[in-house]
Design a protein around this motif. Sequence first.
Motif, PDB file in Angstrom:
ATOM      1  N   PRO A 193       0.803  -1.228   0.000  1.00 56.72           N
ATOM      2  CA  PRO A 193       0.000   0.000   0.000  1.00 56.72           C
ATOM      3  C   PRO A 193       0.837   1.280   0.000  1.00 56.72           C
ATOM      4  N   LEU A 194       1.954   1.295   0.745  1.00 57.34           N
ATOM      5  CA  LEU A 194       2.775   2.505   0.764  1.00 57.34           C
ATOM      6  C   LEU A 194       3.516   2.709  -0.549  1.00 57.34           C
ATOM      7  N   VAL A 195       3.895   1.615  -1.220  1.00 61.53           N
ATOM      8  CA  VAL A 195       4.458   1.735  -2.562  1.00 61.53           C
ATOM      9  C   VAL A 195       3.418   2.366  -3.492  1.00 61.53           C
ATOM     10  N   GLU A 196       2.159   1.959  -3.332  1.00 61.76           N
ATOM     11  CA  GLU A 196       1.096   2.505  -4.174  1.00 61.76           C
ATOM     12  C   GLU A 196       0.874   3.993  -3.895  1.00 61.76           C
ATOM     13  N   VAL A 197       0.934   4.388  -2.627  1.00 61.96           N
ATOM     14  CA  VAL A 197       0.831   5.816  -2.300  1.00 61.96           C
ATOM     15  C   VAL A 197       1.931   6.588  -3.016  1.00 61.96           C
ATOM     16  N   GLY A 198       3.172   6.070  -2.954  1.00 60.71           N
ATOM     17  CA  GLY A 198       4.281   6.723  -3.627  1.00 60.71           C
ATOM     18  C   GLY A 198       4.079   6.800  -5.129  1.00 60.71           C
ATOM     19  N   ARG A 199       3.617   5.714  -5.715  1.00 59.31           N
ATOM     20  CA  ARG A 199       3.397   5.685  -7.167  1.00 59.31           C
ATOM     21  C   ARG A 199       2.379   6.741  -7.584  1.00 59.31           C
ATOM     22  N   GLN A 200       1.269   6.831  -6.836  1.00 55.87           N
ATOM     23  CA  GLN A 200       0.222   7.801  -7.156  1.00 55.87           C
ATOM     24  C   GLN A 200       0.752   9.236  -7.062  1.00 55.87           C
ATOM     25  N   GLN A 201       1.455   9.526  -5.983  1.00 56.45           N
ATOM     26  CA  GLN A 201       1.912  10.892  -5.746  1.00 56.45           C
ATOM     27  C   GLN A 201       3.087  11.275  -6.649  1.00 56.45           C
ATOM     28  N   GLN A 202       3.967  10.324  -6.919  1.00 51.57           N
ATOM     29  CA  GLN A 202       5.141  10.618  -7.754  1.00 51.57           C
ATOM     30  C   GLN A 202       4.765  10.830  -9.210  1.00 51.57           C
ATOM     31  N   ALA A 203       3.587  10.376  -9.615  1.00 45.98           N
ATOM     32  CA  ALA A 203       3.115  10.670 -10.976  1.00 45.98           C
ATOM     33  C   ALA A 203       2.885  12.168 -11.155  1.00 45.98           C
ATOM     34  N   VAL A 204       2.615  12.859 -10.050  1.00 41.49           N
ATOM     35  CA  VAL A 204       2.409  14.312 -10.069  1.00 41.49           C
ATOM     36  C   VAL A 204       3.677  15.044  -9.655  1.00 41.49           C
ATOM     37  N   ASP A 205       4.346  14.517  -8.602  1.00 36.61           N
ATOM     38  CA  ASP A 205       5.553  15.135  -8.062  1.00 36.61           C
ATOM     39  C   ASP A 205       6.613  14.048  -7.890  1.00 36.61           C
ATOM     40  N   PRO A 206       7.560  13.942  -8.825  1.00 39.30           N
ATOM     41  CA  PRO A 206       8.559  12.857  -8.769  1.00 39.30           C
ATOM     42  C   PRO A 206       9.412  12.861  -7.502  1.00 39.30           C
ATOM     43  N   SER A 207       9.471  13.985  -6.784  1.00 37.97           N
ATOM     44  CA  SER A 207      10.281  14.048  -5.566  1.00 37.97           C
ATOM     45  C   SER A 207       9.503  13.621  -4.324  1.00 37.97           C
ATOM     46  N   PHE A 208       8.221  13.296  -4.490  1.00 41.24           N
ATOM     47  CA  PHE A 208       7.417  12.910  -3.331  1.00 41.24           C
ATOM     48  C   PHE A 208       7.948  11.635  -2.702  1.00 41.24           C
ATOM     49  N   THR A 209       7.993  11.602  -1.380  1.00 43.63           N
ATOM     50  CA  THR A 209       8.322  10.387  -0.644  1.00 43.63           C
ATOM     51  C   THR A 209       7.626  10.427   0.709  1.00 43.63           C
ATOM     52  N   LEU A 210       7.192   9.279   1.177  1.00 44.33           N
ATOM     53  CA  LEU A 210       6.615   9.184   2.515  1.00 44.33           C
ATOM     54  C   LEU A 210       7.694   9.156   3.581  1.00 44.33           C
ATOM     55  N   THR A 211       8.949   8.961   3.172  1.00 47.29           N
ATOM     56  CA  THR A 211      10.045   8.933   4.125  1.00 47.29           C
ATOM     57  C   THR A 211      10.546  10.356   4.382  1.00 47.29           C
ATOM     58  N   GLY A 212      11.453  10.459   5.352  1.00 37.90           N
ATOM     59  CA  GLY A 212      12.032  11.759   5.630  1.00 37.90           C
ATOM     60  C   GLY A 212      13.117  12.159   4.658  1.00 37.90           C
ATOM     61  N   GLY A 213      13.318  11.400   3.593  1.00 44.92           N
ATOM     62  CA  GLY A 213      14.337  11.696   2.602  1.00 44.92           C
ATOM     63  C   GLY A 213      15.447  10.673   2.563  1.00 44.92           C
ATOM     64  N   ASP A 214      15.497   9.770   3.559  1.00 45.59           N
ATOM     65  CA  ASP A 214      16.521   8.717   3.557  1.00 45.59           C
ATOM     66  C   ASP A 214      16.042   7.448   2.860  1.00 45.59           C
ATOM     67  N   ARG A 215      14.813   7.479   2.352  1.00 43.78           N
ATOM     68  CA  ARG A 215      14.171   6.365   1.649  1.00 43.78           C
ATOM     69  C   ARG A 215      13.801   5.222   2.594  1.00 43.78           C
ATOM     70  N   VAL A 216      14.068   5.348   3.871  1.00 46.82           N
ATOM     71  CA  VAL A 216      13.893   4.248   4.826  1.00 46.82           C
ATOM     72  C   VAL A 216      12.799   4.542   5.847  1.00 46.82           C
ATOM     73  N   HIS A 217      12.913   5.675   6.532  1.00 46.26           N
ATOM     74  CA  HIS A 217      12.055   5.946   7.690  1.00 46.26           C
ATOM     75  C   HIS A 217      10.861   6.817   7.292  1.00 46.26           C
ATOM     76  N   PRO A 218       9.633   6.306   7.420  1.00 40.47           N
ATOM     77  CA  PRO A 218       8.466   7.141   7.119  1.00 40.47           C
ATOM     78  C   PRO A 218       8.420   8.373   8.001  1.00 40.47           C
ATOM     79  N   ASP A 219       8.008   9.483   7.427  1.00 40.31           N
ATOM     80  CA  ASP A 219       7.774  10.701   8.194  1.00 40.31           C
ATOM     81  C   ASP A 219       6.454  10.527   8.957  1.00 40.31           C
ATOM     82  N   ASN A 220       6.056  11.559   9.728  1.00 46.16           N
ATOM     83  CA  ASN A 220       4.841  11.445  10.530  1.00 46.16           C
ATOM     84  C   ASN A 220       3.611  11.128   9.682  1.00 46.16           C
TER      85      ASN A 220
END
Length: 460
Positions: A193-220
């Motif tokens: 599901p979180l991969v799907e969230v990223g896929r949906q959002q990155q189609a609009v904003d390629p820099s979107f990530t649910l992580t804090g930028g380290d690709r590992v730890h989800p932000d709040n």
Amino acid sequence: MKKIAWILAAALLAGTAAPAQTIAPFKDGDRVVYLGNSITDGGHYHSYIWLYYMTRFPEMNLRMYNAGIGGETAGGMFKRLDGDVFSKRPTVLTVTFGMNDTGYMEYNGDNPEAFGEARYKECFENYKKMEKRLEGLDGVRVVMIGSSPYDETARIEGNTPLRGKNAVMQRVVEFQKASADAHGWEFIDYNAPLVEVGRQQQAVDPSFTLTGGDRVHPDNDGHMVMAYLFLKAQGFAGKEVADIRIDAAKGEVLESANCKISNLRKYGRDLSFDYLANSLPYPMDTVAHGWGMKRGQANAAKLVPFVEEMNREMLTVKGLKGNYSVLIDGEKIGTWSAGELAEGINLAEIVWTPQYQQALAVMHLNEYRWEIERNFRDYAWMQYDFFQDHGLLDANDRHAVEVLDREKSKNGWVGIHRENYSKLMHPAVREAREKEQELLIEQIYRINKPVVRKIELHRN
């Protein structure tokens, strides 16, 4: 915003999200322990889940415990089951791992496939040891959680993705599910599901990530998405805070779901009644909390339909004409047309209602509780990821400090945790902090009970 959320909801329900109630709701008296790595250790998903229960079921006495330690694998978790996990006397134990187990930089090395296969096998073997211990638990519900993903697809400046890592993590999720199926345990996957969230959002904003930028730890916001998925799997989608429906023309209460309406009165074109809910609305924090976090919990409302599905405190009044001011306990909360009131307004989205402010106090107390628990998790890291390897588990003596100071220049995390350890190594300090944490919990369960509110509608 809501259109995006509903599109995503449809995508999740189409196959990536868990179907309704695959995890039984918690019961009064449950002690829920969340075993994991740094995503659990420094994260909020478990705290947000507890906050839901604190506000939705204010009479339910629950305890939830963070048993995450940063940097750990299934092997490390196995070594601390007795001292750090089973000692918390869980009635429900959630288990998640995979991020550290599957390794890191070698995915961009000369032979990433062989590296990934080796790490997968090591993870599987370590888990099989833990599985035997979990099989022997009596009276404990086990919930396997497929790890949140490593984000390979976001465009993050200065952070080259490790291609193929998340595919190995998904293989770990597969054997977690197979183990859960074989033992009759419960299961939920955060990865797909979180991969799907990223896929949906990155189609609009390629820099979107649910992580804090380290690709590992989800932000709040990522942790709130995880909490949403867990609560959805417990069957809470469609469960409203309250549903008030009134026919003003007839002076009748048409619906009072999860609440009690009394003393309904009409005087001229105005209306008033007393409202006692069984629950409080769920408060959404707009401030980022935790090391390295940049986004607040409330950002998740842009990504998943939590508000639409689980946080509706609906006030619907039919039979009015014109515009009306709505007051709760004498305070004006807004003005709506008769048409808008007939359609229904969601009080849970209005942060200045007295009941939302009451819920905010619960949220802030829960955050203070989380901060104290985090101190204990840093102390646990010192015990199980440092002192245990030196034969000094729970020694807390002069020799332990000497070893710590000798090694801290070689291990940055030891240096980071030294100050916290120097305090919590003393039993009296730990006892005082534990009492402080318990006082916060007791205060939460004192103030989280809904009270009678007077609602008035005045014709403008």
